[in-house]
Design a protein around this motif. Structure first.
Motif, PDB file in Angstrom:
ATOM      1  N   ARG A 198      16.727  -0.005  -9.725  1.00 41.54           N
ATOM      2  CA  ARG A 198      16.181  -1.285 -10.176  1.00 41.54           C
ATOM      3  C   ARG A 198      16.461  -2.389  -9.173  1.00 41.54           C
ATOM      4  N   PHE A 199      17.664  -2.391  -8.649  1.00 38.35           N
ATOM      5  CA  PHE A 199      18.015  -3.398  -7.648  1.00 38.35           C
ATOM      6  C   PHE A 199      17.196  -3.186  -6.376  1.00 38.35           C
ATOM      7  N   ALA A 200      16.981  -1.929  -5.992  1.00 37.26           N
ATOM      8  CA  ALA A 200      16.177  -1.616  -4.812  1.00 37.26           C
ATOM      9  C   ALA A 200      14.741  -2.098  -4.990  1.00 37.26           C
ATOM     10  N   THR A 201      14.192  -1.896  -6.190  1.00 37.39           N
ATOM     11  CA  THR A 201      12.823  -2.351  -6.468  1.00 37.39           C
ATOM     12  C   THR A 201      12.731  -3.868  -6.405  1.00 37.39           C
ATOM     13  N   LEU A 202      13.713  -4.540  -7.001  1.00 38.12           N
ATOM     14  CA  LEU A 202      13.745  -6.003  -6.988  1.00 38.12           C
ATOM     15  C   LEU A 202      13.848  -6.536  -5.562  1.00 38.12           C
ATOM     16  N   ALA A 203      14.734  -5.932  -4.761  1.00 40.06           N
ATOM     17  CA  ALA A 203      14.907  -6.380  -3.379  1.00 40.06           C
ATOM     18  C   ALA A 203      13.644  -6.126  -2.559  1.00 40.06           C
ATOM     19  N   SER A 204      13.030  -4.973  -2.780  1.00 40.76           N
ATOM     20  CA  SER A 204      11.816  -4.631  -2.056  1.00 40.76           C
ATOM     21  C   SER A 204      10.683  -5.601  -2.362  1.00 40.76           C
ATOM     22  N   TRP A 205      10.503  -5.908  -3.647  1.00 35.42           N
ATOM     23  CA  TRP A 205       9.435  -6.833  -4.027  1.00 35.42           C
ATOM     24  C   TRP A 205       9.750  -8.263  -3.607  1.00 35.42           C
ATOM     25  N   GLY A 206      11.019  -8.581  -3.481  1.00 38.53           N
ATOM     26  CA  GLY A 206      11.385  -9.893  -2.962  1.00 38.53           C
ATOM     27  C   GLY A 206      10.911 -10.062  -1.534  1.00 38.53           C
ATOM     28  N   VAL A 207      11.112  -9.030  -0.706  1.00 36.09           N
ATOM     29  CA  VAL A 207      10.654  -9.059   0.682  1.00 36.09           C
ATOM     30  C   VAL A 207       9.129  -9.093   0.746  1.00 36.09           C
ATOM     31  N   ILE A 208       8.482  -8.235  -0.052  1.00 36.90           N
ATOM     32  CA  ILE A 208       7.018  -8.164  -0.052  1.00 36.90           C
ATOM     33  C   ILE A 208       6.398  -9.506  -0.442  1.00 36.90           C
ATOM     34  N   THR A 209       6.918 -10.092  -1.526  1.00 41.93           N
ATOM     35  CA  THR A 209       6.375 -11.369  -2.004  1.00 41.93           C
ATOM     36  C   THR A 209       6.553 -12.470  -0.968  1.00 41.93           C
ATOM     37  N   LEU A 210       7.714 -12.500  -0.350  1.00 40.74           N
ATOM     38  CA  LEU A 210       7.983 -13.521   0.662  1.00 40.74           C
ATOM     39  C   LEU A 210       7.030 -13.379   1.844  1.00 40.74           C
ATOM     40  N   GLU A 211       6.793 -12.161   2.288  1.00 44.73           N
ATOM     41  CA  GLU A 211       5.905 -11.951   3.430  1.00 44.73           C
ATOM     42  C   GLU A 211       4.459 -12.305   3.086  1.00 44.73           C
ATOM     43  N   LEU A 212       4.000 -11.905   1.911  1.00 48.28           N
ATOM     44  CA  LEU A 212       2.620 -12.187   1.519  1.00 48.28           C
ATOM     45  C   LEU A 212       2.374 -13.688   1.329  1.00 48.28           C
ATOM     46  N   ALA A 213       3.379 -14.393   0.823  1.00 49.89           N
ATOM     47  CA  ALA A 213       3.209 -15.819   0.511  1.00 49.89           C
ATOM     48  C   ALA A 213       3.637 -16.735   1.654  1.00 49.89           C
ATOM     49  N   ALA A 214       4.166 -16.167   2.736  1.00 52.96           N
ATOM     50  CA  ALA A 214       4.717 -16.985   3.823  1.00 52.96           C
ATOM     51  C   ALA A 214       3.704 -17.988   4.379  1.00 52.96           C
ATOM     52  N   GLY A 215       2.497 -17.528   4.683  1.00 51.68           N
ATOM     53  CA  GLY A 215       1.487 -18.406   5.269  1.00 51.68           C
ATOM     54  C   GLY A 215       1.169 -19.626   4.417  1.00 51.68           C
ATOM     55  N   PRO A 216       0.726 -19.423   3.175  1.00 48.25           N
ATOM     56  CA  PRO A 216       0.411 -20.580   2.325  1.00 48.25           C
ATOM     57  C   PRO A 216       1.593 -21.518   2.120  1.00 48.25           C
ATOM     58  N   LEU A 217       2.784 -20.974   1.973  1.00 47.35           N
ATOM     59  CA  LEU A 217       3.962 -21.809   1.744  1.00 47.35           C
ATOM     60  C   LEU A 217       4.310 -22.630   2.981  1.00 47.35           C
ATOM     61  N   LEU A 218       4.196 -22.021   4.157  1.00 47.53           N
ATOM     62  CA  LEU A 218       4.467 -22.753   5.395  1.00 47.53           C
ATOM     63  C   LEU A 218       3.421 -23.836   5.634  1.00 47.53           C
ATOM     64  N   LEU A 219       2.193 -23.579   5.195  1.00 42.46           N
ATOM     65  CA  LEU A 219       1.112 -24.538   5.396  1.00 42.46           C
ATOM     66  C   LEU A 219       1.321 -25.804   4.568  1.00 42.46           C
ATOM     67  N   ILE A 220       1.974 -25.677   3.428  1.00 42.44           N
ATOM     68  CA  ILE A 220       2.225 -26.832   2.557  1.00 42.44           C
ATOM     69  C   ILE A 220       3.055 -27.888   3.287  1.00 42.44           C
ATOM     70  N   GLY A 221       4.016 -27.442   4.061  1.00 48.60           N
ATOM     71  CA  GLY A 221       4.880 -28.364   4.780  1.00 48.60           C
ATOM     72  C   GLY A 221       6.005 -28.899   3.911  1.00 48.60           C
ATOM     73  N   ARG A 280       0.813  -1.218   0.000  1.00 54.12           N
ATOM     74  CA  ARG A 280       0.000   0.000   0.000  1.00 54.12           C
ATOM     75  C   ARG A 280       0.846   1.268   0.000  1.00 54.12           C
ATOM     76  N   HIS A 281       2.135   1.132   0.269  1.00 51.48           N
ATOM     77  CA  HIS A 281       3.040   2.278   0.349  1.00 51.48           C
ATOM     78  C   HIS A 281       3.842   2.376  -0.951  1.00 51.48           C
ATOM     79  N   ARG A 282       3.647   3.453  -1.691  1.00 50.24           N
ATOM     80  CA  ARG A 282       4.302   3.580  -2.995  1.00 50.24           C
ATOM     81  C   ARG A 282       5.826   3.497  -2.866  1.00 50.24           C
ATOM     82  N   GLY A 283       6.354   4.048  -1.789  1.00 47.50           N
ATOM     83  CA  GLY A 283       7.804   4.015  -1.603  1.00 47.50           C
ATOM     84  C   GLY A 283       8.363   2.612  -1.566  1.00 47.50           C
ATOM     85  N   TRP A 284       7.601   1.687  -0.957  1.00 46.68           N
ATOM     86  CA  TRP A 284       8.032   0.290  -0.929  1.00 46.68           C
ATOM     87  C   TRP A 284       7.854  -0.363  -2.298  1.00 46.68           C
ATOM     88  N   ARG A 285       6.796   0.023  -3.007  1.00 48.93           N
ATOM     89  CA  ARG A 285       6.554  -0.583  -4.326  1.00 48.93           C
ATOM     90  C   ARG A 285       7.665  -0.243  -5.311  1.00 48.93           C
TER      91      ARG A 285
END
Length: 244
Positions: A177-200, A144-149
């Motif tokens: 570009r590297f900052a954007t890639l790193a930022s989205w790497g963190v965002i994606t990992l956090e958003l997907a953490a629950g479903p991925l951990l649930l898989i086992g 939701r924060h443009r600066g992070w996006r």
């Protein structure tokens, strides 16, 4: 073994935060305008948690059985202290809230699992949901924060005087570009953490390793080590005690 490590990290986290609370108590007492009663209770609770943490460490590595009554009892004492800490101490942050979730969740599992697997699964599920929501909320706030996006906020956060690393911040600021890639790497990992951990299985292990690396990086680069112990402790438990 990994469940024992999770208990250890949670106990160290509780002891570390309590020691820091005692060290900074005089200053926070003035800032938060604490009464004498609340101030005394804050000190007593911190001392109680330090003793309880030592008890968990001793029981965990002497018995070395995650569901043993001695270990479960020690964890229950620690969890009780963490609940009291939430009620008494003012100004608790995200690491403290996760420490409470991890302490109560592991204590519930250790004491309920020996009675029935479904009770242990219920305790595991409670901690899993809280951990997943913590990551999802963090990732959603960044989206939701443009600066992070665009990655700039990631660089600016690391450029903070109090919590930051000028070398890494300079690298990110000089390479958008590297900052954007790193930022989205963190965002994606956090958003997907629950479903991925649930898989086992190996998926959960790989996810947990990436999240642990993220927390370790935050601890090293930003000096926020208090987040490492409860989050990585909870991750170790959720992965090791996975019911399927």
């Amino acid at each position: 073994m990994w469940i024992l490590i999770s208990y250890t990290l949670i106990a160290i986290g509780a002891a570390t935060s309590s020691v820091e609370e005692l060290i900074s108590h005089r200053r926070t007492r003035v800032v938060l305008s604490q009464t004498r009663t609340r101030s005394a209770l804050t000190v007593a609770t911190s001392l109680f948690l330090i003793v309880a943490s030592m008890l968990v460490l001793a029981a965990t590595w002497y018995v070395r059985v995650p569901e043993a009554p001695e270990v479960g009892g020690a964890l229950l004492i620690l969890a009780t202290g963490l609940v009291l800490r939430t009620v008494i101490i003012q100004g608790l942050d995200g690491s403290d809230r996760m420490l409470l979730c991890a302490g109560v969740g592991t204590a519930s599992w250790a004491n309920l699992q020996p009675y029935a697997n479904w009770l242990g699964t219920a305790a595991w599920l409670g901690l899993f949901i809280l951990l997943s929501l913590a990551y999802f909320d963090s990732g959603l706030a960044k989206v939701r924060h443009r600066g992070w996006r665009v990655g700039r906020q990631f660089a600016l956060t690391l450029n903070m005087k109090e919590f930051g690393n000028k070398l890494v911040a300079g690298l990110l600021l000089s390479s958008p570009r590297f900052a954007t890639l790193a930022s989205w790497g963190v965002i994606t990992l956090e958003l997907a953490a629950g479903p991925l951990l649930l898989i086992g299985g190996w998926v959960a292990v790989a996810t947990g390793a990436l999240l642990a690396i993220m927390h370790l990086s935050i601890a090293v680069l930003m000096g926020l080590g208090r987040f490492f112990y409860p989050f990585v402790g909870a991750l170790c438990f959720v992965i090791a005690a996975h019911p399927w």
